[in-house]
Write a protein that holds these residues in place. Structure first.
Motif, PDB file in Angstrom:
ATOM      1  N   TRP A 173       0.862  -1.189   0.000  1.00 33.83           N
ATOM      2  CA  TRP A 173       0.000   0.000   0.000  1.00 33.83           C
ATOM      3  C   TRP A 173       0.888   1.225   0.000  1.00 33.83           C
ATOM      4  CZ3 TRP A 173      -1.481   2.848   4.856  1.00 33.83           C
ATOM      5  CH2 TRP A 173      -2.383   3.887   4.585  1.00 33.83           C
ATOM      6  N   GLN A 174       0.822   2.012  -1.063  1.00 33.89           N
ATOM      7  CA  GLN A 174       1.718   3.147  -1.242  1.00 33.89           C
ATOM      8  C   GLN A 174       0.929   4.352  -1.732  1.00 33.89           C
ATOM      9  OE1 GLN A 174       4.899   3.197  -0.412  1.00 33.89           O
ATOM     10  NE2 GLN A 174       5.125   1.009   0.037  1.00 33.89           N
ATOM     11  N   VAL A 175       0.639   5.279  -0.839  1.00 31.98           N
ATOM     12  CA  VAL A 175      -0.021   6.516  -1.248  1.00 31.98           C
ATOM     13  C   VAL A 175       0.802   7.225  -2.320  1.00 31.98           C
ATOM     14  CG1 VAL A 175      -0.831   8.775  -0.477  1.00 31.98           C
ATOM     15  CG2 VAL A 175      -1.156   6.761   0.985  1.00 31.98           C
ATOM     16  N   ARG A 176       2.111   7.183  -2.156  1.00 27.90           N
ATOM     17  CA  ARG A 176       3.003   7.841  -3.110  1.00 27.90           C
ATOM     18  C   ARG A 176       2.798   7.309  -4.533  1.00 27.90           C
ATOM     19  NH1 ARG A 176       7.374  10.935  -2.489  1.00 27.90           N
ATOM     20  NH2 ARG A 176       7.428  10.556  -0.233  1.00 27.90           N
ATOM     21  N   SER A 177       2.550   6.025  -4.679  1.00 27.38           N
ATOM     22  CA  SER A 177       2.347   5.440  -6.003  1.00 27.38           C
ATOM     23  C   SER A 177       1.149   6.050  -6.715  1.00 27.38           C
ATOM     24  CB  SER A 177       2.152   3.924  -5.877  1.00 27.38           C
ATOM     25  OG  SER A 177       3.321   3.301  -5.415  1.00 27.38           O
ATOM     26  N   TYR A 219      -6.989  10.931  -4.672  1.00 25.01           N
ATOM     27  CA  TYR A 219      -6.469   9.701  -4.060  1.00 25.01           C
ATOM     28  C   TYR A 219      -7.576   8.679  -3.843  1.00 25.01           C
ATOM     29  CZ  TYR A 219      -4.868   6.886  -0.025  1.00 25.01           C
ATOM     30  OH  TYR A 219      -4.572   5.878   0.846  1.00 25.01           O
ATOM     31  N   ILE A 220      -8.685   9.115  -3.291  1.00 30.32           N
ATOM     32  CA  ILE A 220      -9.800   8.186  -3.047  1.00 30.32           C
ATOM     33  C   ILE A 220     -10.379   7.685  -4.361  1.00 30.32           C
ATOM     34  CG2 ILE A 220     -12.108   7.970  -2.051  1.00 30.32           C
ATOM     35  CD1 ILE A 220      -9.772   8.056   0.000  1.00 30.32           C
ATOM     36  N   GLU A 221     -10.463   8.559  -5.362  1.00 32.06           N
ATOM     37  CA  GLU A 221     -11.042   8.160  -6.651  1.00 32.06           C
ATOM     38  C   GLU A 221     -10.119   7.238  -7.445  1.00 32.06           C
ATOM     39  OE1 GLU A 221     -11.964  11.821  -8.581  1.00 32.06           O
ATOM     40  OE2 GLU A 221     -13.876  12.072  -7.514  1.00 32.06           O
ATOM     41  N   HIS A 222      -8.825   7.262  -7.143  1.00 30.03           N
ATOM     42  CA  HIS A 222      -7.856   6.430  -7.871  1.00 30.03           C
ATOM     43  C   HIS A 222      -7.146   5.478  -6.907  1.00 30.03           C
ATOM     44  CE1 HIS A 222      -8.523   9.974 -10.415  1.00 30.03           C
ATOM     45  NE2 HIS A 222      -8.254   9.181 -11.433  1.00 30.03           N
ATOM     46  N   ALA A 280      -2.802   3.078  -5.515  1.00 31.46           N
ATOM     47  CA  ALA A 280      -2.049   2.974  -4.258  1.00 31.46           C
ATOM     48  C   ALA A 280      -1.823   1.522  -3.849  1.00 31.46           C
ATOM     49  CB  ALA A 280      -2.777   3.726  -3.142  1.00 31.46           C
ATOM     50  N   LEU A 281      -2.311   0.586  -4.668  1.00 29.10           N
ATOM     51  CA  LEU A 281      -2.150  -0.849  -4.400  1.00 29.10           C
ATOM     52  C   LEU A 281      -1.408  -1.473  -5.578  1.00 29.10           C
ATOM     53  CD1 LEU A 281      -5.832  -1.575  -3.273  1.00 29.10           C
ATOM     54  CD2 LEU A 281      -3.875  -1.060  -1.794  1.00 29.10           C
ATOM     55  N   HIS A 340     -14.131  -2.386  -2.577  1.00 37.80           N
ATOM     56  CA  HIS A 340     -14.335  -3.106  -3.838  1.00 37.80           C
ATOM     57  C   HIS A 340     -13.101  -3.011  -4.727  1.00 37.80           C
ATOM     58  CE1 HIS A 340     -14.744   0.368  -6.610  1.00 37.80           C
ATOM     59  NE2 HIS A 340     -15.144   0.999  -5.519  1.00 37.80           N
ATOM     60  N   VAL A 341     -12.307  -1.942  -4.565  1.00 36.73           N
ATOM     61  CA  VAL A 341     -11.122  -1.746  -5.407  1.00 36.73           C
ATOM     62  C   VAL A 341     -10.150  -2.908  -5.239  1.00 36.73           C
ATOM     63  CG1 VAL A 341      -9.119  -0.274  -5.831  1.00 36.73           C
ATOM     64  CG2 VAL A 341     -11.363   0.761  -5.377  1.00 36.73           C
ATOM     65  N   ALA A 342      -9.958  -3.354  -3.989  1.00 32.16           N
ATOM     66  CA  ALA A 342      -9.030  -4.457  -3.734  1.00 32.16           C
ATOM     67  C   ALA A 342      -9.485  -5.724  -4.449  1.00 32.16           C
ATOM     68  CB  ALA A 342      -8.921  -4.706  -2.236  1.00 32.16           C
ATOM     69  N   PHE A 343     -10.775  -6.020  -4.380  1.00 30.81           N
ATOM     70  CA  PHE A 343     -11.292  -7.243  -4.998  1.00 30.81           C
ATOM     71  C   PHE A 343     -11.370  -7.113  -6.515  1.00 30.81           C
ATOM     72  CE2 PHE A 343     -12.499  -7.696  -0.606  1.00 30.81           C
ATOM     73  CZ  PHE A 343     -12.375  -9.061  -0.378  1.00 30.81           C
ATOM     74  N   ASP A 344     -11.632  -5.895  -7.015  1.00 25.04           N
ATOM     75  CA  ASP A 344     -11.654  -5.693  -8.467  1.00 25.04           C
ATOM     76  C   ASP A 344     -10.261  -5.832  -9.060  1.00 25.04           C
ATOM     77  OD1 ASP A 344     -14.349  -5.171  -8.247  1.00 25.04           O
ATOM     78  OD2 ASP A 344     -14.160  -2.990  -8.450  1.00 25.04           O
ATOM     79  N   LYS A 345      -9.266  -5.267  -8.366  1.00 25.78           N
ATOM     80  CA  LYS A 345      -7.899  -5.294  -8.902  1.00 25.78           C
ATOM     81  C   LYS A 345      -7.243  -6.650  -8.710  1.00 25.78           C
ATOM     82  CE  LYS A 345      -3.672  -2.598  -9.202  1.00 25.78           C
ATOM     83  NZ  LYS A 345      -2.993  -1.327  -8.884  1.00 25.78           N
ATOM     84  N   TYR A 346      -7.597  -7.333  -7.629  1.00 19.64           N
ATOM     85  CA  TYR A 346      -6.993  -8.636  -7.320  1.00 19.64           C
ATOM     86  C   TYR A 346      -8.104  -9.665  -7.104  1.00 19.64           C
ATOM     87  CZ  TYR A 346      -2.873  -5.745  -6.748  1.00 19.64           C
ATOM     88  OH  TYR A 346      -1.846  -4.851  -6.976  1.00 19.64           O
ATOM     89  N   PRO A 347      -8.746 -10.118  -8.187  1.00 21.55           N
ATOM     90  CA  PRO A 347      -9.862 -11.057  -8.060  1.00 21.55           C
ATOM     91  C   PRO A 347      -9.484 -12.375  -7.406  1.00 21.55           C
ATOM     92  CG  PRO A 347      -9.209 -10.791 -10.375  1.00 21.55           C
ATOM     93  CD  PRO A 347      -8.499  -9.734  -9.599  1.00 21.55           C
TER      94      PRO A 347
END
Length: 216
Positions: free
Chosen positions: A27-31, A89-92, A96-97, A130-137
């Motif tokens: 988890w990287q906010v900087r990314s 940040y929240i929208e993208h 950050a993952l 949902h972002v975590a599950f969408d990006k890493y099914p």
């Protein structure tokens, strides 16, 4: 040789629970922000002392508050520029993952293959989980269930969220291991009788599990 599909009879452990950020994911906010906003602003946002409050505001989301209710506070306390960056940040959030942490997908697969229960317990906003599950099914494939703080409006390290996970998943505390990268959350698990362990990488996690009798 066939792989065992039941936990070792020599181990008291039947289930392993994982935090998400810093354990399953990098988890990287900087990314998310680097290259899109001025370097000095990004450096300040990501500084350990959190002068712009990103992590404080995100903690509020993790505890169940809606972004729409928090955003006016960000504007008032940090100004329009920082508020717009927080909104970006929240929208993208997926940016950050950037990756699952090395070895973690295989660890989850090995635990499942050997008959151990594999679960998630995370402080995360109900609006972005949902972002975590969408990006890493693969999470849907490998985790048998996940308790999310922002959905439940409970928050690690408070006892109630661990107790909810045990109840919902039908688990016995002393037969569970919980990995988290934050010491206070590990302490919270230990206080309800779970074997809380501070995460420092997949290899160390395997060693720690082996020390508790888990054979993979």
């Amino acid at each position: 040789m066939a792989i065992s599909t039941a936990p070792s009879p020599d181990s008291p452990i039947t289930d392993v629970i994982f935090d998400f950020c810093g354990v399953l994911f990098d988890w990287q906010v900087r990314s998310c922000l680097e290259g899109r906003f001025p370097d000095d602003v990004v450096d300040a946002i990501c500084a350990d002392d959190d002068p712009h409050g990103f992590f404080r505001y995100e903690d509020r989301m993790d505890a169940g508050e809606d972004f729409a209710d928090i955003y006016p506070d960000v504007v008032r306390e940090q100004g329009e520029e920082i508020a717009r960056i927080f909104e970006y940040y929240i929208e993208h959030y997926g940016d950050a993952l950037p990756r699952m942490l090395p070895g973690m997908e295989q660890l989850l697969r090995d635990l499942r293959a050997h008959g151990y229960g594999v679960w998630g317990l995370t402080n995360w906003s109900h609006e972005t989980i949902h972002v975590a599950f969408d990006k890493y099914p693969v999470l849907d494939e490998l985790l048998q269930g996940t308790v999310v703080s922002g959905v439940e409006k409970m928050h690690k390290p408070n006892a109630d969220i661990y107790e909810l996970a045990l109840s919902r998943f039908g688990l016995e505390a002393d037969r569970c291991v919980f990995f988290d990268d934050t010491a206070k959350n590990v302490a919270g698990a230990n206080e309800v009788g779970i074997h809380g362990l501070l995460f420092s990488g997949a290899v160390a996690a395997r060693d720690a599990l082996a020390g508790l009798g888990v054979r993979l």
